[in-house]
Design a protein around this motif. Structure first.
Motif, short mmCIF file in Angstrom:
data_model
loop_
_atom_site.label_atom_id
_atom_site.label_comp_id
_atom_site.label_asym_id
_atom_site.label_seq_id
_atom_site.Cartn_x
_atom_site.Cartn_y
_atom_site.Cartn_z
N VAL A 99 -8.94 4.20 1.79
CA VAL A 99 -7.87 5.02 1.22
C VAL A 99 -7.26 4.34 0.00
N LYS A 100 -7.05 3.04 0.09
CA LYS A 100 -6.46 2.32 -1.05
C LYS A 100 -7.41 2.33 -2.24
N LYS A 101 -8.71 2.28 -1.96
CA LYS A 101 -9.68 2.35 -3.05
C LYS A 101 -9.65 3.74 -3.70
N LEU A 102 -9.52 4.78 -2.88
CA LEU A 102 -9.41 6.12 -3.43
C LEU A 102 -8.20 6.24 -4.34
N SER A 157 -8.40 4.32 -7.66
CA SER A 157 -9.35 4.89 -8.61
C SER A 157 -8.91 6.25 -9.13
N GLY A 158 -7.78 6.75 -8.63
CA GLY A 158 -7.28 8.05 -9.07
C GLY A 158 -7.82 9.22 -8.28
N ALA A 159 -8.60 8.95 -7.23
CA ALA A 159 -9.14 10.02 -6.41
C ALA A 159 -8.09 10.54 -5.43
N ASP A 160 -8.31 11.74 -4.92
CA ASP A 160 -7.38 12.38 -4.01
C ASP A 160 -7.61 11.88 -2.58
N PRO A 161 -6.61 11.26 -1.94
CA PRO A 161 -6.79 10.77 -0.57
C PRO A 161 -6.60 11.86 0.48
N GLU A 162 -6.19 13.05 0.08
CA GLU A 162 -5.87 14.10 1.06
C GLU A 162 -7.05 14.47 1.96
N ASP A 212 2.00 -10.42 -6.80
CA ASP A 212 1.06 -11.21 -7.61
C ASP A 212 0.56 -10.45 -8.83
N GLY A 213 1.47 -9.64 -9.41
CA GLY A 213 1.12 -8.91 -10.63
C GLY A 213 0.33 -7.64 -10.43
N GLU A 214 0.03 -7.30 -9.16
CA GLU A 214 -0.73 -6.09 -8.86
C GLU A 214 0.15 -5.09 -8.11
N PRO A 215 0.01 -3.78 -8.40
CA PRO A 215 0.79 -2.79 -7.66
C PRO A 215 0.41 -2.80 -6.18
N VAL A 216 1.40 -2.60 -5.31
CA VAL A 216 1.16 -2.53 -3.87
C VAL A 216 0.85 -1.08 -3.52
N ILE A 217 -0.37 -0.85 -3.04
CA ILE A 217 -0.83 0.48 -2.66
C ILE A 217 -0.86 0.56 -1.15
N GLN A 218 -0.09 1.51 -0.58
CA GLN A 218 -0.05 1.64 0.86
C GLN A 218 -1.09 2.64 1.39
#
Length: 362
Positions: free
Chosen positions: A170-173, A176-181, A353-359
């Motif tokens: 899900v975090k990879k989706l 990458s801008g893909a829809d996780p729905e 660490d300079g990267e956005p946290v994606i839940q």
């Protein structure tokens, strides 16, 4: 008489362990050639202090480096303390990979037994319907959560139904801008099949998954009729979402669980009956302790102020002295006589660490 770390670790009640004695025993264990791990014995040679001489308090653990890098890269054999070579092999679990490639942690049988004893007692205290069917939709595979709930269900006498989820996908989706729905819909479809065909009295999942589940009125109605206990974990629970859940499930005990694979457990809810927005989370000193620090200076913030969460884990199998988490929390006074801080209102940092946290969903 100087007691060994194993003697102290096997003490039945935490209250019977002197924290400073435990700290000294942990340092002797992890920094002695006959009991320490290859990783820490090598790292010790590059430190600008002597762990056995210069670390005299839990506050001093902040002098150690964060070892996230080695935990991502080193062979697990380098992580195992020599003193446990004759014990049963540990289980290897990994973090979710939110802040980079996954980190590996060793769960020894000694630690698993202790944590299981704590967690089953807390579930009973919190209103978990022991002996009743339990549905868990959390990561399994390389992740600890799914495996520990299986052990808890067995100890509680509950039939366990599971739905797996892959937080990394899900975090990879999302990144990458893909829809996780579609993936979220896939999870809810699996949950729906269990809820329609089985009686479920307890449910553990994440806030995003539950929120999506409650949009299906038939499933929400089935949960209202049978669910007595709900635990939410793995993603931030904001007050608005909690209010919606509490309104949708008015006869269900709702708890928010907070923890980290990096300290091999979840925190302890100080008041099991407190609604999640007011919940306070304690550590398990001397094994697991928390600090709340300024993210720039790494010095403690004032009580009542928000800062970055730092966690430490000291046991015979693992030495994580200074782990900065991807979360912030309000610094709260610990219980009387306890070491470290307690936490209020934990939530993810915007970046780590300079990267956005994606839940994502976890």
């Amino acid at each position: 008489m100087t007691r060994s770390l194993l003697d102290l670790e096997d003490t039945e009640d935490i209250e019977d362990i002197d924290p400073e004695e435990y700290l000294r025993a942990a340092l002797r264990w992890h920094f002695s050639a006959d009991t320490g791990s290859t990783l820490w014995l090598e790292l010790a040679r590059g430190l600008d202090f002597d762990p056995l001489r210069d670390i005299t308090s839990f506050e001093d653990l902040a002098r150690f480096p964060d070892i996230a890098g080695p935990l991502r890269e080193r062979p697990v054999g380098d992580l195992l303390p020599a003193g446990l070579a004759k014990d049963p092999p540990p289980s290897v679990f990994e973090t979710g990979g939110t802040t980079g490639s996954p980190k590996r942690l060793l769960y020894t049988e000694r630690w698993t037994r202790r944590a299981l004893r704590w967690k089953t007692a807390e579930l009973r205290e919190g209103g978990f319907p022991a002996g009743e069917p339990w549905l868990v939709a959390m990561p399994s595979g390389p992740h600890a959560f799914g495996h520990t709930t299986r052990a808890q269900a067995k100890a509680l006498g509950s039939v366990l139904h599971t739905v797996d989820l892959d937080p990394r996908w899900v975090k990879k989706l999302i990144s990458s801008g893909a829809d996780p729905e579609p993936y979220l819909a896939h999870l809810v479809d699996q949950l729906g099949h269990v809820i329609r065909t089985q009686r479920i009295a307890a449910l553990t999942t994440t806030p995003p998954i539950l929120s999506e589940l409650l949009l299906h009125e038939e499933l929400a109605d089935r949960l209202r009729r049978g669910l007595s206990y709900l635990a939410l974990a793995g993603a931030h629970l904001d007050e608005d979402t909690y209010d919606l859940i509490a309104a949708a499930l008015p006869d269900t005990v709702v708890q928010n669980i907070y923890g980290s694979t990096m300290v091999l457990t979840t925190a302890k809810l100080r008041d099991a009956a407190a609604p999640p927005p007011a919940a306070v989370y304690d550590g398990y000193p001397p094994f697991v302790t928390f600090s709340v620090v300024d993210p720039d200076t790494h010095r403690p913030v004032a009580y009542g102020q928000r800062g970055q969460v730092r966690m430490s884990h000291l046991s015979s199998g693992v030495f994580i002295p200074n782990n900065l988490e991807r979360d912030s929390a309000v610094r709260v006074l610990p219980p009387p006589g306890a070491v470290g801080d307690s936490l209020g209102a934990p939530r993810p940092l915007a970046a780590f660490d300079g990267e956005p946290v994606i839940q994502g969903v976890y």
